[in-house]
Design a protein around this motif. Sequence first.
Motif, PDB file in Angstrom:
ATOM      1  N   UNK A  60      23.836 -16.567 -43.555  1.00  0.00           N
ATOM      2  CA  UNK A  60      23.520 -16.824 -44.954  1.00  0.00           C
ATOM      3  C   UNK A  60      24.182 -18.127 -45.405  1.00  0.00           C
ATOM      4  N   UNK A  61      23.473 -18.859 -46.259  1.00  0.00           N
ATOM      5  CA  UNK A  61      23.998 -20.096 -46.829  1.00  0.00           C
ATOM      6  C   UNK A  61      23.858 -20.025 -48.342  1.00  0.00           C
ATOM      7  N   UNK A  62      24.677 -20.818 -49.037  1.00  0.00           N
ATOM      8  CA  UNK A  62      24.644 -20.788 -50.494  1.00  0.00           C
ATOM      9  C   UNK A  62      25.115 -22.107 -51.062  1.00  0.00           C
ATOM     10  N   UNK A  63      24.593 -22.414 -52.228  1.00  0.00           N
ATOM     11  CA  UNK A  63      25.052 -23.554 -53.026  1.00  0.00           C
ATOM     12  C   UNK A  63      25.337 -23.013 -54.426  1.00  0.00           C
ATOM     13  N   UNK A  64      26.515 -22.396 -54.602  1.00  0.00           N
ATOM     14  CA  UNK A  64      26.784 -21.655 -55.844  1.00  0.00           C
ATOM     15  C   UNK A  64      26.851 -22.552 -57.075  1.00  0.00           C
ATOM     16  N   UNK A  65      26.353 -22.037 -58.206  1.00  0.00           N
ATOM     17  CA  UNK A  65      26.607 -22.690 -59.493  1.00  0.00           C
ATOM     18  C   UNK A  65      27.866 -22.044 -60.066  1.00  0.00           C
ATOM     19  N   UNK A  66      28.819 -22.871 -60.384  1.00  0.00           N
ATOM     20  CA  UNK A  66      30.102 -22.334 -60.868  1.00  0.00           C
ATOM     21  C   UNK A  66      30.522 -23.088 -62.118  1.00  0.00           C
ATOM     22  N   UNK A  67      29.576 -23.280 -63.020  1.00  0.00           N
ATOM     23  CA  UNK A  67      29.867 -24.030 -64.238  1.00  0.00           C
ATOM     24  C   UNK A  67      30.746 -23.229 -65.191  1.00  0.00           C
ATOM     25  N   UNK A  68      30.643 -21.904 -65.153  1.00  0.00           N
ATOM     26  CA  UNK A  68      31.496 -21.062 -65.986  1.00  0.00           C
ATOM     27  C   UNK A  68      32.255 -20.084 -65.091  1.00  0.00           C
ATOM     28  N   UNK A  69      33.377 -19.597 -65.595  1.00  0.00           N
ATOM     29  CA  UNK A  69      34.286 -18.792 -64.788  1.00  0.00           C
ATOM     30  C   UNK A  69      33.638 -17.520 -64.263  1.00  0.00           C
ATOM     31  N   UNK A  70      32.819 -16.862 -65.081  1.00  0.00           N
ATOM     32  CA  UNK A  70      32.227 -15.594 -64.657  1.00  0.00           C
ATOM     33  C   UNK A  70      31.299 -15.793 -63.460  1.00  0.00           C
ATOM     34  N   UNK A  71      30.634 -16.959 -63.376  1.00  0.00           N
ATOM     35  CA  UNK A  71      29.771 -17.238 -62.228  1.00  0.00           C
ATOM     36  C   UNK A  71      30.610 -17.457 -60.974  1.00  0.00           C
ATOM     37  N   UNK A  72      31.713 -18.184 -61.099  1.00  0.00           N
ATOM     38  CA  UNK A  72      32.618 -18.383 -59.974  1.00  0.00           C
ATOM     39  C   UNK A  72      33.150 -17.041 -59.479  1.00  0.00           C
ATOM     40  N   UNK A  73      33.554 -16.179 -60.396  1.00  0.00           N
ATOM     41  CA  UNK A  73      34.076 -14.862 -60.023  1.00  0.00           C
ATOM     42  C   UNK A  73      33.012 -14.030 -59.318  1.00  0.00           C
ATOM     43  N   UNK A  74      31.759 -14.088 -59.833  1.00  0.00           N
ATOM     44  CA  UNK A  74      30.680 -13.319 -59.219  1.00  0.00           C
ATOM     45  C   UNK A  74      30.460 -13.733 -57.778  1.00  0.00           C
ATOM     46  N   UNK A  75      30.358 -15.044 -57.541  1.00  0.00           N
ATOM     47  CA  UNK A  75      30.118 -15.502 -56.173  1.00  0.00           C
ATOM     48  C   UNK A  75      31.280 -15.125 -55.257  1.00  0.00           C
ATOM     49  N   UNK A  76      32.516 -15.301 -55.710  1.00  0.00           N
ATOM     50  CA  UNK A  76      33.670 -14.944 -54.873  1.00  0.00           C
ATOM     51  C   UNK A  76      33.653 -13.464 -54.523  1.00  0.00           C
ATOM     52  N   UNK A  77      33.384 -12.627 -55.508  1.00  0.00           N
ATOM     53  CA  UNK A  77      33.367 -11.180 -55.268  1.00  0.00           C
ATOM     54  C   UNK A  77      32.275 -10.795 -54.273  1.00  0.00           C
ATOM     55  N   UNK A  78      31.082 -11.328 -54.478  1.00  0.00           N
ATOM     56  CA  UNK A  78      29.968 -10.951 -53.605  1.00  0.00           C
ATOM     57  C   UNK A  78      30.120 -11.548 -52.209  1.00  0.00           C
ATOM     58  N   UNK A  79      30.630 -12.768 -52.134  1.00  0.00           N
ATOM     59  CA  UNK A  79      30.901 -13.357 -50.815  1.00  0.00           C
ATOM     60  C   UNK A  79      31.902 -12.495 -50.041  1.00  0.00           C
ATOM     61  N   UNK A  80      32.915 -12.010 -50.742  1.00  0.00           N
ATOM     62  CA  UNK A  80      33.936 -11.183 -50.087  1.00  0.00           C
ATOM     63  C   UNK A  80      33.304  -9.951 -49.443  1.00  0.00           C
ATOM     64  N   UNK A  81      32.486  -9.239 -50.196  1.00  0.00           N
ATOM     65  CA  UNK A  81      31.884  -8.015 -49.662  1.00  0.00           C
ATOM     66  C   UNK A  81      30.798  -8.319 -48.638  1.00  0.00           C
TER      67      UNK A  81
END
Length: 338
Positions: A60-81
């Motif tokens: 899997x590959x990704x180019x996350x949008x992390x303009x706001x903190x909640x988006x950064x947190x979402x990607x980190x959490x989902x990447x972890x699992x």
Amino acid sequence: MNLTPEQYKSVTIGILEGFKENSTKHYKAACEELGIPYEIINFVSPDWIKNIEQSKADIFVAQPEVWVSVEKQMFDEKFYFLVNAMGKKLYPSFNEFFIYENKRNMAYWLEINKMPQPVTKVLYLRYKKLKDLLPCLEGFDFPLVYKTYIGSAAAGVKILKNLAETKKLLKKIIKKGFVRSPGNKKDVQWGYAIFQQFIKDAKEWRVIKIGDSYFGHQKLQSGGFHSGSNKVGWYDPPKELLFLCKDICDKGNFSSMALDVLEDKDGNYYVSELQTIFGSYDSSQMYIDGKPGRYIFKEKDKNWIFEEGYFNQNYSHNLRLEHAVSQVLRERQQNKAN
């Protein structure tokens, strides 16, 4: 690693779709250009786990949008699992994404691994009074740099000229938080502050590693900042910088990483940013004497070899996909051997 069309066709890429079209556009273009089968997986959906389970992707590959903190947190959490609970392959790696757009994590990683950076202190402010915080800033000279943990292109960066400005900012953060500009007014940063040594009269370099390819150029200043200036100096990067990039990527086992490095007037280097995904709009991220190309490190000779050509098409995702596919093929070979 030069891959054949058959090798590219043998690996399926799962492109993790974020909130905007740009999250898949460049990867789709790169897959189609290289002839790689791909799937688009809705990663922001409440059913993202089911989407992953139903996918036939090898990596899997990704180019996350992390303009706001909640988006950064979402990607980190989902990447972890995705990686640690579901056992899936992610490119770049989880560790690279965990540092991405998180200046606290980056500062911790650099300090732990004894890599050069401006003196940086992360303060947590809850239940603390101003008089308890000021001793933490002892040893800093003014001007002083304040940063939010998230933010690119100098968003969330303030240059504090004196102690009075610093006190005023701390009071504001403690009382109602800080909103970076440009930024989302709802994305209030509170409870912490990042302070960093100001490097006077510094040049700034960007040095990049993707797979076995290295690039470098200078970021020119505009409006007091190098970051976000969109002004580039196409100068041959010093070999010491290439070695610094290699050392950091070897230490972290990083596959795709851009370093922003400050050079002071005495020639000392300080890493100010680590970004696994970065702005890459030119089809070459390095020009030497007007020629586009990359550096390759020859381990046997401990030497850097320049190869002419364009290597950064589609936001540099062609290179990332070449490396990601190579990782999958290498693992298949290892599994066969065992």
